[in-house]
Design a protein around this motif. Structure first.
Motif, mmCIF file in Angstrom:
data_model
loop_
_atom_site.group_PDB
_atom_site.id
_atom_site.type_symbol
_atom_site.label_atom_id
_atom_site.label_comp_id
_atom_site.label_asym_id
_atom_site.label_seq_id
_atom_site.Cartn_x
_atom_site.Cartn_y
_atom_site.Cartn_z
ATOM 1 N N VAL A 2 4.268 -31.907 15.695
ATOM 2 C CA VAL A 2 5.263 -32.689 14.977
ATOM 3 C C VAL A 2 4.963 -34.163 15.198
ATOM 4 O O VAL A 2 4.491 -34.565 16.272
ATOM 5 N N VAL A 4 6.694 -38.204 14.099
ATOM 6 C CA VAL A 4 7.856 -38.905 13.540
ATOM 7 C C VAL A 4 7.568 -40.396 13.476
ATOM 8 O O VAL A 4 7.041 -40.976 14.435
ATOM 9 N N THR A 19 16.336 -40.519 13.393
ATOM 10 C CA THR A 19 15.672 -39.219 13.399
ATOM 11 C C THR A 19 15.853 -38.540 14.754
ATOM 12 O O THR A 19 16.147 -39.193 15.759
ATOM 13 N N TYR A 21 14.720 -34.534 16.987
ATOM 14 C CA TYR A 21 14.261 -33.145 16.952
ATOM 15 C C TYR A 21 14.192 -32.595 18.366
ATOM 16 O O TYR A 21 14.195 -33.332 19.346
ATOM 17 N N ARG A 28 13.180 -24.324 16.953
ATOM 18 C CA ARG A 28 12.818 -25.707 16.634
ATOM 19 C C ARG A 28 13.848 -26.290 15.672
ATOM 20 O O ARG A 28 14.325 -25.604 14.772
ATOM 21 N N TYR A 30 14.827 -30.068 13.499
ATOM 22 C CA TYR A 30 14.400 -31.400 13.075
ATOM 23 C C TYR A 30 15.474 -31.980 12.157
ATOM 24 O O TYR A 30 16.063 -31.258 11.344
ATOM 25 N N THR A 100 18.297 -31.530 7.529
ATOM 26 C CA THR A 100 17.889 -30.863 8.764
ATOM 27 C C THR A 100 17.102 -29.594 8.468
ATOM 28 O O THR A 100 17.196 -29.018 7.384
ATOM 29 N N ILE A 232 9.333 -37.258 9.045
ATOM 30 C CA ILE A 232 8.992 -36.264 10.070
ATOM 31 C C ILE A 232 8.092 -35.232 9.408
ATOM 32 O O ILE A 232 8.441 -34.667 8.377
#
Length: 247
Positions: A2, A4, A19, A21, A28, A30, A100, A232
């Motif tokens: 991942v 960002v 943001t 996560y 998971r 995000y 999300t 992201i």
């Protein structure tokens, strides 16, 4: 993997995007938000949205009904923003978008309020999962304008649904099998207002998550985006279990 990036953009004095996560074992989550309101208010709304949603999700990881969990988490964030807005005159009218993605048990639950986007890539195909809650999207849906006309519409930034503007909020939910997605992209409209899906596909298909984020933000700024830009990029089915999952 991942990556960002949240960038202030070319024309703003403050970044009102936020943001967040977490990745815990096979779970998971995000999230991305784009705040709106007077000086600092949008920044506060987006931070509350992400932090509250994450707190509720992490406190209820054993819940089987993931859709209800997502709705409850976003509704709790909405309530906090709305109540704070009504208590503090300086924050009156603040709000935020939120988008999300929760991945658990071979299910990806995507939720959105507002016009931040969730986009999926599989092979050399790209599609937008979420639908914007915006005036321009309503005009497209009614046939009053075309997708091409929407790109430069003067009311492009007017959203019709947001967190914090009402005591309750309607949350759109989308369900996907993450095994059918190689990459997900969550982004605010600072990216999608300037960068086409075909351009996003070209960048993300040819780069890893970190480079994808960097190049997407760079392209949006190069094309004149004056808004905050947040992105992201993360895997659907992760590389280490991809071969097993697809058998």
């Amino acid at each position: 993997m991942v990556s960002v990036i949240s960038d202030i953009g070319n024309g703003r004095s403050i970044n009102q995007d936020f943001t967040g996560y977490f990745e815990e074992n096979e779970i998971r989550f995000y999230a991305i938000a784009d705040g709106m309101g007077g000086h600092n208010a949008g920044e506060i709304a987006s931070e509350i949205a992400i932090k509250t949603t994450i707190e509720v999700i992490r406190s209820n990881l054993n819940t089987e009904d993931l859709e209800e969990l997502m709705r409850n988490a976003i509704s709790e964030a909405n309530k906090k923003i709305y109540n704070l807005s009504n208590k503090d005159k300086a924050l009156k009218g603040m709000g935020t978008t939120i988008t999300t993605c929760l991945i658990k048990d071979n299910k990806a639950v995507i939720a959105n309020v507002g016009d931040s986007s969730c986009i999926a890539i599989e092979g050399y195909n790209i599609f937008k999962i979420t639908r914007d809650h915006s005036l321009v999207q309503e005009l497209i849906d009614s046939g009053d304008i075309t997708e091409e006309e929407a790109q430069n519409h003067p009311n492009k930034n007017i959203i019709t649904r947001a967190l914090g503007t009402n005591a309750s909020v309607e949350v759109d939910i989308f369900i996907l099998n993450p095994c059918e997605v190689e990459r997900f992209i969550l982004c605010t409209d600072g990216l999608t207002n300037k960068v086409k899906l075909s351009e996003i596909l070209e960048i993300v298909y040819n780069n890893d998550e970190e480079e994808s984020c960097k190049k997407l933000v760079e392209l949006s700024k190069y094309k004149g985006s004056s808004d905050n830009i947040s992105v992201i990029v993360f895997e659907g089915v992760r590389k280490y279990d991809r071969n097993y999952t697809r058998e």
